[in-house]
Write a protein that holds these residues in place. Structure first.
Motif, PDB file in Angstrom:
ATOM      1  N   LYS A  11      25.203 116.596  66.993  1.00  0.00           N
ATOM      2  CA  LYS A  11      25.947 117.720  67.546  1.00  0.00           C
ATOM      3  C   LYS A  11      25.029 118.916  67.789  1.00  0.00           C
ATOM      4  O   LYS A  11      25.045 119.516  68.872  1.00  0.00           O
ATOM      5  CB  LYS A  11      27.081 118.109  66.588  1.00  0.00           C
ATOM      6  N   ASP A  21      22.330 118.094  70.526  1.00  0.00           N
ATOM      7  CA  ASP A  21      22.867 118.137  71.880  1.00  0.00           C
ATOM      8  C   ASP A  21      22.858 119.563  72.427  1.00  0.00           C
ATOM      9  O   ASP A  21      22.508 119.795  73.583  1.00  0.00           O
ATOM     10  CB  ASP A  21      24.291 117.585  71.885  1.00  0.00           C
ATOM     11  N   ASN A  45      31.183 119.138  74.812  1.00  0.00           N
ATOM     12  CA  ASN A  45      31.332 118.611  73.454  1.00  0.00           C
ATOM     13  C   ASN A  45      32.640 119.063  72.819  1.00  0.00           C
ATOM     14  O   ASN A  45      33.283 118.299  72.078  1.00  0.00           O
ATOM     15  CB  ASN A  45      30.155 119.042  72.586  1.00  0.00           C
ATOM     16  N   ASN A  67      35.230 116.313  71.638  1.00  0.00           N
ATOM     17  CA  ASN A  67      35.577 116.232  70.221  1.00  0.00           C
ATOM     18  C   ASN A  67      37.085 116.346  70.012  1.00  0.00           C
ATOM     19  O   ASN A  67      37.662 115.678  69.144  1.00  0.00           O
ATOM     20  CB  ASN A  67      34.857 117.336  69.433  1.00  0.00           C
TER      21      ASN A  67
END
Length: 309
Positions: free
Chosen positions: A116, A119, A208, A212
């Motif tokens: 995470k 990224d 993201n 998520n």
């Protein structure tokens, strides 16, 4: 079944299960695939949207008028600026982004940074590297598009590919002769580096975040291709809310040297004429194009990489 015979993956909650571990992407391979993906985005409508957006920011003319001027040249107008700087820009920004992101991801992973954080850091870093390479090419393309648009608006004939390339070379040569090589190629570079870092950093933050959220709602903790596609588009589009003002300043800064005015003079004139709203000029098309571009650079590139692997 006894605890000793339960497979390790079955003991994990659904959100973290995966059919297979995600392998690190090879930088050169990812660079080539991303470059081709971005070029496909440009020729399928992305270049047209970007040209209209840039003219909107530069001239503040109505969208219909800009679109008519561009499309009055037919397919040459739809692909205006493709040769040579559009192709060079598309391939370079795609290959640099894909290669830099894969390299940074691998380096951060070797340092023990989780995916995470990796990224996001790699997104900002790859954007900054992209900005260094893009700045001089974007400068050349901005000035060429300006010259072509002004020619069409004054009733001039559309140019062939060979004529457009010759015009491109003469415009850049003229700029270098009057302003010097270093100043011409680095004009607006720091702004471009900051802008591209912010662009891709915020895009990955939004992508993201959306993914998520969907993973948490998914029964098996995975995303479908359709979800990956539209989260790429939505993440890119959403990032415009953060990056729009600096995107608005780029064509102003890079076109300033070509008109005999300094950057400060051009900016003062824009603010005096249009007020603070000038910073949001071209927002609608910028949002559409950014989502479209991100979809190709992220989803399409990742999908093709996966298929070829």
């Amino acid at each position: 079944m006894s605890a000793a015979t339960i497979p390790p993956s079955a003991a994990l909650p659904p959100a973290v299960q995966s059919p297979k571990a995600e392998a690190a992407q090879k930088p050169l391979k990812k660079a080539a695939i991303t470059g081709v993906s971005v070029l496909l985005e440009m020729t399928s409508g992305g270049l047209f949207m970007e040209n209209v957006k840039m003219e909107k920011q530069r001239t503040s003319a109505p969208y219909p008028q800009i679109a008519r001027n561009v499309l009055s040249q037919g397919i040459r107008g739809f692909e205006a600026g493709l040769w040579p700087w559009g192709v060079v820009l598309g391939l370079s920004k795609g290959t640099v982004l894909g290669g830099a992101k894969a390299n940074l991801d691998a380096g951060l992973k070797s340092l023990g940074v989780d995916k995470k954080k990796s990224d996001l850091i790699a997104g900002f870093g790859a954007g900054a590297v992209q900005g260094v390479f893009m700045s001089p090419i974007l400068l050349a393309r901005t000035r060429v598009n300006q010259a072509i648009s002004e020619r069409v608006a004054s009733g001039g004939k559309s140019l062939t590919v060979a004529q457009e390339m010759k015009l491109s070379q003469s415009i850049l040569a003229s700029g270098i002769e009057s302003e010097g090589l270093v100043k011409t190629l680095t004009q607006g570079m720091m702004t471009c580096v900051f802008k591209r870092a912010l662009d891709w950093g915020t895009r990955f933050i939004f992508i993201n975040g959306f993914r998520n959220f969907l993973i948490e709602k998914s029964p098996d903790g995975t995303l479908t291709d359709a979800q990956k596609l539209y989260t790429s588009f939505a993440g890119g589009a959403a990032s415009v809310t953060v990056t729009m003002p600096i995107d608005r300043l780029m064509p102003i800064i890079q076109s300033a040297g070509g008109g005999g005015q300094s950057i400060s003079e051009v900016l003062k004139a824009k603010f005096a004429k249009e007020g603070i709203t000038t910073l949001q000029r071209g927002w609608a098309l910028r949002t559409l194009h950014t989502g479209y571009h991100t979809m190709f650079a992220i989803f399409v590139a990742d999908k093709v990489y996966s298929l070829l692997s």
